[in-house]
Design a protein around this motif. Structure first.
Motif, mmCIF file in Angstrom:
data_model
loop_
_atom_site.group_PDB
_atom_site.id
_atom_site.type_symbol
_atom_site.label_atom_id
_atom_site.label_comp_id
_atom_site.label_asym_id
_atom_site.label_seq_id
_atom_site.Cartn_x
_atom_site.Cartn_y
_atom_site.Cartn_z
ATOM 1 N N LYS A 47 1.777 -19.053 -14.814
ATOM 2 C CA LYS A 47 1.291 -19.225 -16.186
ATOM 3 C C LYS A 47 1.273 -17.906 -16.967
ATOM 4 N N TYR A 48 0.852 -16.827 -16.290
ATOM 5 C CA TYR A 48 0.618 -15.588 -17.033
ATOM 6 C C TYR A 48 1.533 -14.440 -16.619
ATOM 7 N N GLY A 49 2.300 -14.598 -15.546
ATOM 8 C CA GLY A 49 3.101 -13.479 -15.052
ATOM 9 C C GLY A 49 4.303 -13.190 -15.940
ATOM 10 N N THR A 50 4.743 -11.937 -15.926
ATOM 11 C CA THR A 50 6.000 -11.606 -16.603
ATOM 12 C C THR A 50 7.135 -12.037 -15.672
ATOM 13 N N GLU A 81 -14.658 -7.746 3.925
ATOM 14 C CA GLU A 81 -15.221 -6.737 3.035
ATOM 15 C C GLU A 81 -14.159 -5.647 2.890
ATOM 16 N N MET A 82 -13.955 -5.178 1.660
ATOM 17 C CA MET A 82 -12.864 -4.226 1.411
ATOM 18 C C MET A 82 -13.334 -3.119 0.474
ATOM 19 N N GLN A 83 -12.797 -1.937 0.701
ATOM 20 C CA GLN A 83 -13.088 -0.817 -0.187
ATOM 21 C C GLN A 83 -11.800 -0.413 -0.915
ATOM 22 N N PHE A 84 -11.883 -0.291 -2.222
ATOM 23 C CA PHE A 84 -10.746 0.190 -3.026
ATOM 24 C C PHE A 84 -11.116 1.577 -3.539
ATOM 25 N N THR A 85 -10.388 2.601 -3.078
ATOM 26 C CA THR A 85 -10.688 3.978 -3.483
ATOM 27 C C THR A 85 -9.450 4.598 -4.123
ATOM 28 N N ASN A 86 -9.544 4.841 -5.407
ATOM 29 C CA ASN A 86 -8.421 5.429 -6.165
ATOM 30 C C ASN A 86 -7.102 4.714 -5.867
ATOM 31 N N VAL A 87 -7.150 3.419 -5.924
ATOM 32 C CA VAL A 87 -5.943 2.614 -5.693
ATOM 33 C C VAL A 87 -5.137 2.608 -6.987
ATOM 34 N N ARG A 88 -3.920 3.050 -6.898
ATOM 35 C CA ARG A 88 -3.121 3.303 -8.108
ATOM 36 C C ARG A 88 -1.951 2.311 -8.152
ATOM 37 N N VAL A 89 -1.868 1.558 -9.251
ATOM 38 C CA VAL A 89 -0.719 0.656 -9.432
ATOM 39 C C VAL A 89 -0.170 0.837 -10.845
ATOM 40 N N PRO A 90 1.116 0.539 -11.070
ATOM 41 C CA PRO A 90 1.678 0.709 -12.405
ATOM 42 C C PRO A 90 0.994 -0.193 -13.433
ATOM 43 N N LYS A 91 0.983 0.259 -14.678
ATOM 44 C CA LYS A 91 0.346 -0.536 -15.751
ATOM 45 C C LYS A 91 0.978 -1.919 -15.876
ATOM 46 N N ALA A 92 2.253 -1.989 -15.497
ATOM 47 C CA ALA A 92 2.966 -3.274 -15.606
ATOM 48 C C ALA A 92 2.375 -4.332 -14.681
ATOM 49 N N ASN A 93 1.475 -3.935 -13.769
ATOM 50 C CA ASN A 93 0.871 -4.921 -12.854
ATOM 51 C C ASN A 93 -0.280 -5.698 -13.481
ATOM 52 N N LEU A 94 -0.725 -5.259 -14.664
ATOM 53 C CA LEU A 94 -1.836 -5.970 -15.300
ATOM 54 C C LEU A 94 -1.363 -7.344 -15.769
#
Ligand SMILES: Cc1cc2nc3c(=O)[nH]c(=O)nc-3n(C[C@H](O)[C@H](O)[C@H](O)COP(=O)(O)OP(=O)(O)OC[C@H]3O[C@@H](n4cnc5c(N)ncnc54)[C@H](O)[C@@H]3O)c2cc1C
Length: 409
Positions: free
Chosen positions: A113-116, A231-244
């Protein structure tokens, strides 16, 4: 109003039942033993992919995806899918064989529905093919997550990337070695935006640096291998802006679209579990004699079967009505019926399984029948996808407003 399944649905039900008889019921115990074996923790039962391939071959594949997503969808409506999900739900976890399992189904709907087109190529296509699995990452240990506006994990723009920091838990499916992608709901801070426009959803490949699986959680006495709930920890997880997905601040717009079908699929499967429990109960009480009488001839047992029939039938009709409203008017308009069935179905299935357990005697508490597992699943589904009280609160508010708008007669 027609209460009969169409010829198309009848045909699909016959084919699905035959498939389950041939490929699913016979391996249920073997698969469950494998997944409960501590030596095989987080491994997928080796027969799984073979059954998936057979289901795909005979066209019982992705049937959850509504027809508006053709050509990806095989073309069914929610109303047509409901009775099929009920049949799949009779065996815990069987929906995976048909690529109709949570949380992939909800994630596929989001991406469809929302993906590019790039996001769809990279993630939706392998998910639709059943080559990978996925997780939906929302709940947090630090805040009351039934109110998702509380979610604190941050998604902060930095150059061409977003950087994600936060703690999550109860994330289903991440231990499965095939789980390759997450869709995460987090906060993209914007002090000027209203409360419901401060969150976004973003695609995170599972192998991105900075993701730590802190621990798998257990649900009662099981860790639900192979997927688990972590349970998960996300620490400075970096993804491209295009992933939004869709855009900053539009997380709840997406969540509304996702959780409607997800919730109703759980309810359809719960009806299947309850139906199977009462059928097991009928066989048992017909073959046991206590105090000189078949259990089936005891009035309290008959009442339990009768009540179970009434409650299953009520929930089934309400589910079908909700599915039909989703097809006709969209998930947003159907939200009252979706909330209603999410409130009704798990409690109904828990009650029916409870009666069946009691009628079975001590055997009902073992894993020799699917009833105890149905009871436990129904119980935790009163929490997963939002607790009953949150749905009742929203539904109550909606209905008060609706009734107040009516003239007093
Ligand atoms: C088996 C399982 C699988 C799950 N899988 C996932 C997953 O894959 N991804 C994910 O993100 N999350 C998942 N969850 C988490 C689940 O969605 C949350 O637990 C749920 O939304 C509730 O959030 P919470 O635990 O923070 O409870 P809280 O928000 O702290 O709520 C606690 C209690 O407060 C009460 N309450 C809340 N609102 C109201 C109200 N309006 N009126 C009265 N009482 C109220 C209810 O009794 C509620 O149970 C899973 C949970 C389970 C049990």
């Amino acid at each position: 109003m027609d209460f009969e399944y169409s010829d198309k649905v009848q045909d699909l039900r016959t084919r699905l039942t035959a498939f389950m008889d041939e490929h699913v019921y016979p391996i249920e115990a073997e698969r469950d033993h494998f997944h409960e074996d501590p030596a095989k923790l987080w491994q997928v039962w080796p027969g799984t992919e073979g059954i998936k391939a057979k289901a795909r071959e005979v066209g019982l594949w992705n049937v959850f995806l509504p027809h508006e997503y053709e050509p990806w969808s095989p073309g069914l409506t929610n109303l047509e899918y409901a009775p099929l999900a009920e049949l799949m739900g009779r065996v815990f976890g069987a929906s995976e064989y048909f690529n109709c399992a949570a949380p992939d189904t909800g994630n596929m709907e989001i991406l469809a529905k929302y993906g590019t087109s790039k996001q769809q190529k990279q993630w939706l296509e392998p998910l639709l093919a059943g080559d990978i699995r996925s997780a939906y990452v929302m709940t947090e240990p630090g805040v009351a997550s039934s109110d998702a506006t509380n979610i604190e994990t941050s998604i902060i723009p930095d150059g061409d990337d977003y950087v994600i920091n936060g703690r999550k838990w109860w994330i289903s499916g991440v231990m499965d070695p095939r789980c390759k992608v997450y869709i995460l709901l987090g906060r993209t801070p914007n002090a000027d935006a209203p409360r419901h426009r401060q969150h976004s959803q973003i695609i995170i490949p599972a192998d991105t640096p900075g993701i730590e699986i802190v621990r798998p959680l257990n649900v009662f006495e099981s860790v639900h291998s192979p997927g688990g709930h972590c349970e998960m920890q996300f620490t400075n997880v970096r993804v491209p802006k295009a992933n939004l997905l869709l855009g900053e601040g539009r997380g709840f717009e997406i969540a509304q679209g996702r959780l409607g079908p997800g919730r109703i699929h759980h309810c359809m499967r719960l009806i299947g579990q309850a139906q199977r429990a009462v059928e097991y109960m009928a066989h048992r009480v017909d073959s046991r004699v206590a105090f000189g009488k078949k259990l089936a001839d005891q009035s309290s047992i008959r009442q339990d079967i009768a009540l179970s029939f009434c409650e299953i039938e009520q929930a089934r009709l309400l589910t079908l009505k909700a599915a039909d409203a989703m097809d006709r008017y969209g998930n947003k308009v159907a939200k009252d019926l979706i909330a209603a069935i999410k409130i009704v179905a798990p409690t109904m299935a828990q009650r029916v399984a409870d009666r069946a357990m009691q009628a079975f005697g001590a055997m009902g508490f073992t894993k020799d029948t699917p009833i105890a597992a149905a009871f436990l699943a129904a119980r935790f589904l009163r929490m997963a996808d939002g607790p009953d009280e949150a749905h009742m609160s929203q539904l109550g508010k909606l209905k008060i407003a609706e009734y107040l708008a009516l003239p007093r007669r």
